[in-house]
Design a protein around this motif. Structure first.
Motif, PDB file in Angstrom:
ATOM      1  N   VAL A 140      -5.531  -2.609  -1.262  1.00 49.38           N
ATOM      2  CA  VAL A 140      -6.334  -1.872  -1.821  1.00 49.38           C
ATOM      3  C   VAL A 140      -5.182  -2.567  -3.479  1.00 49.38           C
ATOM      4  O   VAL A 140      -5.332  -3.264  -4.798  1.00 49.38           O
ATOM      5  CB  VAL A 140      -6.282  -0.586  -2.410  1.00 49.38           C
ATOM      6  CG1 VAL A 140      -6.178   0.456  -3.620  1.00 49.38           C
ATOM      7  CG2 VAL A 140      -7.953  -0.040  -1.995  1.00 49.38           C
ATOM      8  N   LYS A 154     -10.781  12.357  -5.129  1.00 50.37           N
ATOM      9  CA  LYS A 154     -11.233  11.593  -3.806  1.00 50.37           C
ATOM     10  C   LYS A 154     -12.440  12.373  -4.012  1.00 50.37           C
ATOM     11  O   LYS A 154     -12.314  13.352  -2.940  1.00 50.37           O
ATOM     12  CB  LYS A 154     -10.030  11.512  -2.860  1.00 50.37           C
ATOM     13  CG  LYS A 154      -8.865  11.164  -3.219  1.00 50.37           C
ATOM     14  CD  LYS A 154      -7.980  10.894  -2.203  1.00 50.37           C
ATOM     15  CE  LYS A 154      -6.285  10.103  -2.299  1.00 50.37           C
ATOM     16  NZ  LYS A 154      -5.642  10.131  -0.847  1.00 50.37           N
ATOM     17  N   LYS A 189      -5.449   0.212   2.602  1.00 47.82           N
ATOM     18  CA  LYS A 189      -4.340   0.158   1.349  1.00 47.82           C
ATOM     19  C   LYS A 189      -3.539  -0.671   0.382  1.00 47.82           C
ATOM     20  O   LYS A 189      -3.658  -0.867  -0.682  1.00 47.82           O
ATOM     21  CB  LYS A 189      -3.553   1.386   1.237  1.00 47.82           C
ATOM     22  CG  LYS A 189      -2.771   2.152  -0.087  1.00 47.82           C
ATOM     23  CD  LYS A 189      -2.428   3.996   0.805  1.00 47.82           C
ATOM     24  CE  LYS A 189      -1.100   4.900  -0.499  1.00 47.82           C
ATOM     25  NZ  LYS A 189      -1.401   5.567   0.206  1.00 47.82           N
ATOM     26  N   VAL A 234     -12.170   4.736   0.847  1.00 45.60           N
ATOM     27  CA  VAL A 234     -11.571   4.287  -0.068  1.00 45.60           C
ATOM     28  C   VAL A 234     -12.268   4.432  -0.896  1.00 45.60           C
ATOM     29  O   VAL A 234     -13.736   4.338  -1.309  1.00 45.60           O
ATOM     30  CB  VAL A 234     -11.937   2.230  -0.214  1.00 45.60           C
ATOM     31  CG1 VAL A 234     -11.289   2.061  -1.265  1.00 45.60           C
ATOM     32  CG2 VAL A 234     -11.271   1.410   0.724  1.00 45.60           C
ATOM     33  N   GLY A 271       0.591  -1.258   0.286  1.00 38.90           N
ATOM     34  CA  GLY A 271       0.104   0.142  -0.240  1.00 38.90           C
ATOM     35  C   GLY A 271       0.938   1.056  -0.261  1.00 38.90           C
ATOM     36  O   GLY A 271       0.236   2.818  -0.286  1.00 38.90           O
ATOM     37  N   GLN A 272       2.163   1.123   0.766  1.00 43.49           N
ATOM     38  CA  GLN A 272       3.015   2.484   0.972  1.00 43.49           C
ATOM     39  C   GLN A 272       4.029   2.733  -0.820  1.00 43.49           C
ATOM     40  O   GLN A 272       3.978   3.481  -1.251  1.00 43.49           O
ATOM     41  CB  GLN A 272       3.959   2.375   1.338  1.00 43.49           C
ATOM     42  CG  GLN A 272       3.178   2.048   2.905  1.00 43.49           C
ATOM     43  CD  GLN A 272       4.369   2.122   4.409  1.00 43.49           C
ATOM     44  OE1 GLN A 272       5.539   0.755   3.419  1.00 43.49           O
ATOM     45  NE2 GLN A 272       4.407   2.322   5.339  1.00 43.49           N
ATOM     46  N   LEU A 296       2.004   1.867  -3.685  1.00 44.01           N
ATOM     47  CA  LEU A 296       1.416   2.648  -4.483  1.00 44.01           C
ATOM     48  C   LEU A 296       1.350   4.119  -4.983  1.00 44.01           C
ATOM     49  O   LEU A 296       1.642   4.806  -4.112  1.00 44.01           O
ATOM     50  CB  LEU A 296      -0.607   2.507  -3.980  1.00 44.01           C
ATOM     51  CG  LEU A 296      -1.654   1.170  -3.969  1.00 44.01           C
ATOM     52  CD1 LEU A 296      -2.418   1.967  -3.376  1.00 44.01           C
ATOM     53  CD2 LEU A 296      -0.998   0.931  -5.758  1.00 44.01           C
ATOM     54  N   SER A 316     -13.405   1.510   5.937  1.00 44.71           N
ATOM     55  CA  SER A 316     -12.272   3.048   6.033  1.00 44.71           C
ATOM     56  C   SER A 316     -12.517   2.802   4.925  1.00 44.71           C
ATOM     57  O   SER A 316     -13.563   3.059   4.362  1.00 44.71           O
ATOM     58  CB  SER A 316     -10.999   2.023   6.033  1.00 44.71           C
ATOM     59  OG  SER A 316      -9.995   1.605   7.210  1.00 44.71           O
ATOM     60  N   ALA A 330      -4.064   2.074   6.252  1.00 42.40           N
ATOM     61  CA  ALA A 330      -2.449   0.770   6.227  1.00 42.40           C
ATOM     62  C   ALA A 330      -2.923  -0.201   5.022  1.00 42.40           C
ATOM     63  O   ALA A 330      -2.460  -0.170   4.073  1.00 42.40           O
ATOM     64  CB  ALA A 330      -1.656   1.696   7.090  1.00 42.40           C
ATOM     65  N   ASP A 339      -7.685   4.382  -3.823  1.00 44.20           N
ATOM     66  CA  ASP A 339      -6.554   5.321  -2.301  1.00 44.20           C
ATOM     67  C   ASP A 339      -7.014   4.633  -1.289  1.00 44.20           C
ATOM     68  O   ASP A 339      -8.885   4.464  -1.544  1.00 44.20           O
ATOM     69  CB  ASP A 339      -6.198   6.236  -2.139  1.00 44.20           C
ATOM     70  CG  ASP A 339      -5.330   6.608  -1.461  1.00 44.20           C
ATOM     71  OD1 ASP A 339      -4.728   5.820  -1.081  1.00 44.20           O
ATOM     72  OD2 ASP A 339      -4.465   7.955  -1.170  1.00 44.20           O
ATOM     73  N   SER A 340      -6.756   4.602   0.053  1.00 43.20           N
ATOM     74  CA  SER A 340      -6.976   4.678   1.416  1.00 43.20           C
ATOM     75  C   SER A 340      -6.847   5.415   2.314  1.00 43.20           C
ATOM     76  O   SER A 340      -5.851   5.698   2.388  1.00 43.20           O
ATOM     77  CB  SER A 340      -7.625   2.784   1.908  1.00 43.20           C
ATOM     78  OG  SER A 340      -8.164   3.044   3.258  1.00 43.20           O
ATOM     79  N   ASP A 341      -7.734   5.577   3.440  1.00 46.56           N
ATOM     80  CA  ASP A 341      -7.246   5.710   4.581  1.00 46.56           C
ATOM     81  C   ASP A 341      -6.966   5.255   5.327  1.00 46.56           C
ATOM     82  O   ASP A 341      -6.121   5.731   6.559  1.00 46.56           O
ATOM     83  CB  ASP A 341      -7.611   7.628   5.664  1.00 46.56           C
ATOM     84  CG  ASP A 341      -9.190   6.699   5.397  1.00 46.56           C
ATOM     85  OD1 ASP A 341      -9.681   5.520   5.379  1.00 46.56           O
ATOM     86  OD2 ASP A 341     -10.218   7.041   5.708  1.00 46.56           O
TER      87      ASP A 341
END
Length: 134
Positions: free
Chosen positions: A77, A38, A74, A51, A27-28, A30, A49, A71, A67-69
């Motif tokens: 994702v 968004k 994400k 998304v 996720g980091q 992405l 969360s 971790a 994206d997601s808020d």
């Protein structure tokens, strides 16, 4: 990284905490989703969360931005984006995401809410693909 490579790599990770860290790292890595995408419309319903997910056609392939808020979400994702990368809408509809989920051994390690959110994201991707495949 391709989804097959991720499944192979996960076969060598025995400890769930290490898998969890690997998912977060995915996720980091992405690419950032532009803030302008968004929106309320791009929010995926059914996720605990936030998304956001949008798509566009690039040639014959459906390209998904998400994206997601959170971790871990994400990271999930990122797993989905790998599973559906470089596919036409018709090919996306043929992906057996439950098989991929099982091969990554995620079923027993995610909370029911996260699992439901994961499948809500899958439903959103399939809806976008169905709309374009028609």
């Amino acid at each position: 990284m391709q989804i097959e490579e991720l499944i192979e790599n996960f076969d060598f990770i025995d400890d769930w905490e290490d898998r969890y860290r690997a998912i977060i790292e995915l996720g980091q890595n992405l690419p950032a989703m532009p803030e302008a995408l968004k929106t309320k419309t791009s929010l995926v319903p059914g996720c605990m969360s936030q998304v956001w997910m949008v798509s566009r056609m690039e040639g014959e392939h459906l390209h998904i931005f998400a994206d997601s808020d959170a971790a871990i979400v994400k990271g999930l994702v990122a797993v989905l984006l790998m599973a559906y990368a470089n596919k036409t809408p018709q090919e996306i509809l043929l992906v057996d995401i439950k098989d991929i989920f099982a091969k990554l051994n995620l079923e027993s390690h995610l909370s029911p809410n996260r699992r439901n959110g994961f499948y809500a994201m899958v439903a959103r991707i399939c809806a976008m693909a169905k709309e374009l495949a028609a």
